[in-house]
Motif scaffolding. Structure first.
Motif, PDB file in Angstrom:
ATOM      1  N   GLY A 109       0.820  -1.210   0.000  1.00 57.83           N
ATOM      2  CA  GLY A 109       0.000   0.000   0.000  1.00 57.83           C
ATOM      3  C   GLY A 109       0.847   1.250   0.000  1.00 57.83           C
ATOM      4  N   ALA A 110       1.864   1.280   0.857  1.00 58.63           N
ATOM      5  CA  ALA A 110       2.690   2.489   0.970  1.00 58.63           C
ATOM      6  C   ALA A 110       3.450   2.756  -0.330  1.00 58.63           C
ATOM      7  N   ALA A 111       4.038   1.701  -0.914  1.00 53.62           N
ATOM      8  CA  ALA A 111       4.811   1.876  -2.147  1.00 53.62           C
ATOM      9  C   ALA A 111       3.897   2.310  -3.292  1.00 53.62           C
ATOM     10  N   LEU A 120       8.352  -7.834  -4.233  1.00 51.47           N
ATOM     11  CA  LEU A 120       8.374  -8.329  -2.853  1.00 51.47           C
ATOM     12  C   LEU A 120       8.429  -9.844  -2.874  1.00 51.47           C
ATOM     13  N   VAL A 121       9.341 -10.399  -2.086  1.00 51.89           N
ATOM     14  CA  VAL A 121       9.422 -11.849  -1.945  1.00 51.89           C
ATOM     15  C   VAL A 121       9.336 -12.182  -0.456  1.00 51.89           C
ATOM     16  N   GLY A 122       9.212 -13.477  -0.133  1.00 52.43           N
ATOM     17  CA  GLY A 122       9.139 -13.870   1.271  1.00 52.43           C
ATOM     18  C   GLY A 122       9.571 -15.308   1.439  1.00 52.43           C
ATOM     19  N   ASP A 123       9.525 -15.803   2.689  1.00 57.00           N
ATOM     20  CA  ASP A 123       9.891 -17.205   2.909  1.00 57.00           C
ATOM     21  C   ASP A 123       8.745 -18.116   2.450  1.00 57.00           C
ATOM     22  N   SER A 124       8.922 -19.429   2.600  1.00 57.05           N
ATOM     23  CA  SER A 124       7.917 -20.331   2.008  1.00 57.05           C
ATOM     24  C   SER A 124       6.552 -20.151   2.665  1.00 57.05           C
ATOM     25  N   SER A 125       6.522 -19.844   3.965  1.00 54.96           N
ATOM     26  CA  SER A 125       5.229 -19.620   4.634  1.00 54.96           C
ATOM     27  C   SER A 125       4.557 -18.381   4.052  1.00 54.96           C
ATOM     28  N   SER A 140      -7.814  -1.641  -8.045  1.00 55.79           N
ATOM     29  CA  SER A 140      -9.003  -0.813  -8.342  1.00 55.79           C
ATOM     30  C   SER A 140      -8.675   0.674  -8.179  1.00 55.79           C
ATOM     31  N   MET A 141      -7.592   0.983  -7.466  1.00 56.26           N
ATOM     32  CA  MET A 141      -7.166   2.385  -7.327  1.00 56.26           C
ATOM     33  C   MET A 141      -6.232   2.787  -8.480  1.00 56.26           C
ATOM     34  N   GLY A 142      -5.873   1.796  -9.327  1.00 50.81           N
ATOM     35  CA  GLY A 142      -5.022   2.117 -10.478  1.00 50.81           C
ATOM     36  C   GLY A 142      -3.636   1.506 -10.410  1.00 50.81           C
ATOM     37  N   LEU A 143      -3.361   0.664  -9.413  1.00 50.05           N
ATOM     38  CA  LEU A 143      -2.032   0.059  -9.322  1.00 50.05           C
ATOM     39  C   LEU A 143      -1.838  -0.960 -10.439  1.00 50.05           C
ATOM     40  N   ASP A 144      -0.692  -0.884 -11.074  1.00 50.25           N
ATOM     41  CA  ASP A 144      -0.317  -1.861 -12.090  1.00 50.25           C
ATOM     42  C   ASP A 144       0.600  -2.887 -11.412  1.00 50.25           C
ATOM     43  N   ALA A 145       0.068  -4.101 -11.232  1.00 51.75           N
ATOM     44  CA  ALA A 145       0.858  -5.142 -10.556  1.00 51.75           C
ATOM     45  C   ALA A 145       0.739  -6.422 -11.336  1.00 51.75           C
ATOM     46  N   ASP A 146       1.703  -7.340 -11.106  1.00 53.45           N
ATOM     47  CA  ASP A 146       1.586  -8.608 -11.824  1.00 53.45           C
ATOM     48  C   ASP A 146       0.401  -9.402 -11.276  1.00 53.45           C
ATOM     49  N   GLY A 147      -0.038 -10.402 -12.067  1.00 51.93           N
ATOM     50  CA  GLY A 147      -1.314 -11.042 -11.781  1.00 51.93           C
ATOM     51  C   GLY A 147      -1.332 -12.088 -10.699  1.00 51.93           C
ATOM     52  N   SER A 148      -0.226 -12.291  -9.983  1.00 50.43           N
ATOM     53  CA  SER A 148      -0.152 -13.410  -9.056  1.00 50.43           C
ATOM     54  C   SER A 148      -1.008 -13.179  -7.804  1.00 50.43           C
ATOM     55  N   SER A 149      -1.433 -14.306  -7.187  1.00 51.02           N
ATOM     56  CA  SER A 149      -2.232 -14.158  -5.975  1.00 51.02           C
ATOM     57  C   SER A 149      -1.383 -14.342  -4.722  1.00 51.02           C
ATOM     58  N   SER A 150      -0.075 -14.573  -4.900  1.00 49.25           N
ATOM     59  CA  SER A 150       0.809 -14.714  -3.736  1.00 49.25           C
ATOM     60  C   SER A 150       2.185 -14.167  -4.110  1.00 49.25           C
ATOM     61  N   PRO A 152       6.141 -14.214  -5.033  1.00 46.53           N
ATOM     62  CA  PRO A 152       6.594 -12.850  -5.298  1.00 46.53           C
ATOM     63  C   PRO A 152       5.568 -12.044  -6.096  1.00 46.53           C
ATOM     64  N   VAL A 153       5.535 -10.743  -5.785  1.00 43.52           N
ATOM     65  CA  VAL A 153       4.637  -9.820  -6.465  1.00 43.52           C
ATOM     66  C   VAL A 153       5.470  -8.628  -6.926  1.00 43.52           C
ATOM     67  N   THR A 154       5.192  -8.153  -8.146  1.00 50.35           N
ATOM     68  CA  THR A 154       5.879  -6.952  -8.629  1.00 50.35           C
ATOM     69  C   THR A 154       4.862  -5.839  -8.831  1.00 50.35           C
ATOM     70  N   LEU A 155       5.126  -4.697  -8.200  1.00 51.83           N
ATOM     71  CA  LEU A 155       4.297  -3.510  -8.409  1.00 51.83           C
ATOM     72  C   LEU A 155       5.074  -2.583  -9.342  1.00 51.83           C
TER      73      LEU A 155
END
Ligand code: S3P
Length: 439
Positions: A109-111, A120-125, A140-150, A152-155
């Motif tokens: 949200g902040a970024a 953003l990446v994280g551990d297996s959990s 819905s606010m206009g963020l362009d992000a990759d389509g993944s539901s978990s 790693p995610v790229t904004l």
């Protein structure tokens, strides 16, 4: 078995019944407020200083992440951190959020609000935890992000507009991500929360000069969305305090005092539940600092009875259900926790972990739909071995069970306790708990 001599231990550990727990404890800073103090400080104009910050693995992930966004975050001395707010820059490398869902979701949200990109990446959990609940409203606010539901995610850097979002699940992380993103637009930003969940973000935003309104269950940002640096004193974490204090309630002869604990009503569902169960817990010396209520807690051993915890209360005790299930195991009769489905997507599937762990220690427990049901006993056989799935609160809960069980309770790994409560083992040992390292 050899006794544990140092804290921050890793590996297997067994807790044994060694009699009463007694003393005064100093509980570390609140994890949720610590993350927010750092992130909001980084979004503010000027300097923010923070005392009482929780220096745990999860919070240090947020510190490292903010530095990657170009923010000067410093540990000035013992118990004083400073953050110099400024415009964020796109990090050159992916940010590793480790095990910390709060780091990942609040930073999204902040970024997004800062118009910077990030992976953003994280551990297996963390990589198995749901992120759509944050990405959908931000998109819905206009963020362009990759389509993944978990993860790693790229904004990608985006210009945001407003939103009117109704939380489908009561999540303070989702609510906070939307509010933080909303700082980057002058359009209308509204979040409706059908069940109220922790409100530290809105309290801290207001403390830093941002206009946040509440009408019924709807929060909205006003026209004034600039934050000014301030001084924040973080209260002690009620979610950590719950472990030694509930331990005192179940181990005969115990009495434990803890000062300066957050008693924000969005966090005290576990105290309400324990009191309903008949526990001797009292709150004195109530005061408010930085808009956040705190107080001193005393817990003493006494008989407990089973209760039914309504779904509406769960958001105010969502992290305490595992240790409350331990209290329920020691209570007379049946305890039902209603509406606890969210526990399936925490650091582990906590419903599954609690049922398996309780049964391994001779306590009947089962899940029915979204309800967790625990049958209390007057004596706990113990002797179980717990597979924590790397979940700090599962490890701490079963170490508390070991303090009251007839045979030692062994957990497979205690290293993850550092994510939220690095001093847990030492603090419990100082109260009289006994931990041994199985050979
Ligand atoms: C947190 C919110 C809760 C909680 C987590 C910390 C926060 O998660 O379980 O430990 O700091 O906002 P959800 O928002 O997913 O319920």
């Amino acid at each position: 078995m050899t006794p544990v001599g140092s804290y921050r231990a890793a590996g297997r550990l067994a807790a044994r019944n060694a009699g009463p727990l007694q003393g005064d404890i100093s509980v570390p800073g609140d994890k949720s407020i610590s993350h927010r103090a750092l992130i909001l400080g980084a979004l503010a104009e000027g300097r923010t200083t923070v005392s009482g910050l929780l220096e745990s693995a999860d919070v240090l992930r947020t510190v490292a992440a903010l530095r990657q966004f170009g923010i000067d975050v410093r540990r000035e001395c013992a118990d004083r951190w400073s953050i110099e707010g400024r415009a964020w820059r796109t990090p050159s490398q992916a940010i590793d959020c480790g095990n910390s869902g709060t780091t990942a979701r609040l930073l999204m949200g902040a970024a997004a609000g800062q118009g910077v990109g990030v992976t953003l990446v994280g551990d297996s959990s963390l990589q198995s935890r749901p992120m759509r609940r944050v990405l959908d409203p931000l998109s819905s606010m206009g963020l362009d992000a990759d389509g993944s539901s978990s993860l790693p995610v790229t904004l990608r850097p985006s210009q945001l507009g407003g939103t009117a979002h109704r939380l489908a699940t009561p999540s303070a992380q989702v609510k906070s991500a939307i509010l933080l993103a909303g700082l980057g637009t002058s359009d209308r930003v509204e979040v409706e929360e059908p069940m109220s969940c922790r409100d530290h973000t809105e309290i801290m935003l207001a403390e830093m000069g941002c206009e946040v309104r509440r009408e019924g269950s709807t929060l909205s940002l006003g026209d004034r969305r600039r934050l000014s640096g301030t001084s924040i004193d973080v209260p002690a974490d009620p979610s950590s305090a719950a472990f030694p204090l509930i331990a005192a309630c179940v181990v005969p002869g115990s009495k434990v005092r803890a000062a300066g604990i957050s008693v924000n009503p969005t966090r005290t569902g576990w105290i309400e539940t324990m009191v309903e169960m008949g526990a001797r817990i009292s709150i004195t010396n109530r005061r408010t600092v930085n808009g956040e209520p705190r107080g001193d807690l005393i817990a003493e051993h006494g008989p407990l009875r089973g209760v039914t915890v309504p779904a509406e209360r769960i958001p105010s005790m969502v992290d305490e259900v595992p240790i409350l299930a331990i209290a329920a195991a020691c209570a007379a009769g049946r305890t039902i926790f209603e509406g606890v489905g969210e526990l399936r997507v925490k650091e582990s599937n906590r419903l599954d972990r609690m049922v398996t762990g309780l049964r391994a220690n001779g306590v009947d427990a089962h899940v029915d739909g979204d309800c967790l049901i625990v049958e209390g006993r007057d004596r706990i056989p113990g002797g179980g071995r717990i597979d924590t799935h790397g979940d700090h609160r599962i490890a701490m809960s079963f170490l508390v069970l070991g303090a009251v069980a007839e045979a030692p309770v062994e957990v497979d790994e205690v290293e993850m306790i550092e994510t939220s409560f690095p001093d847990f083992l030492d603090l419990m040992a100082a109260l009289g708990a006994r931990f041994d390292r199985p050979r």
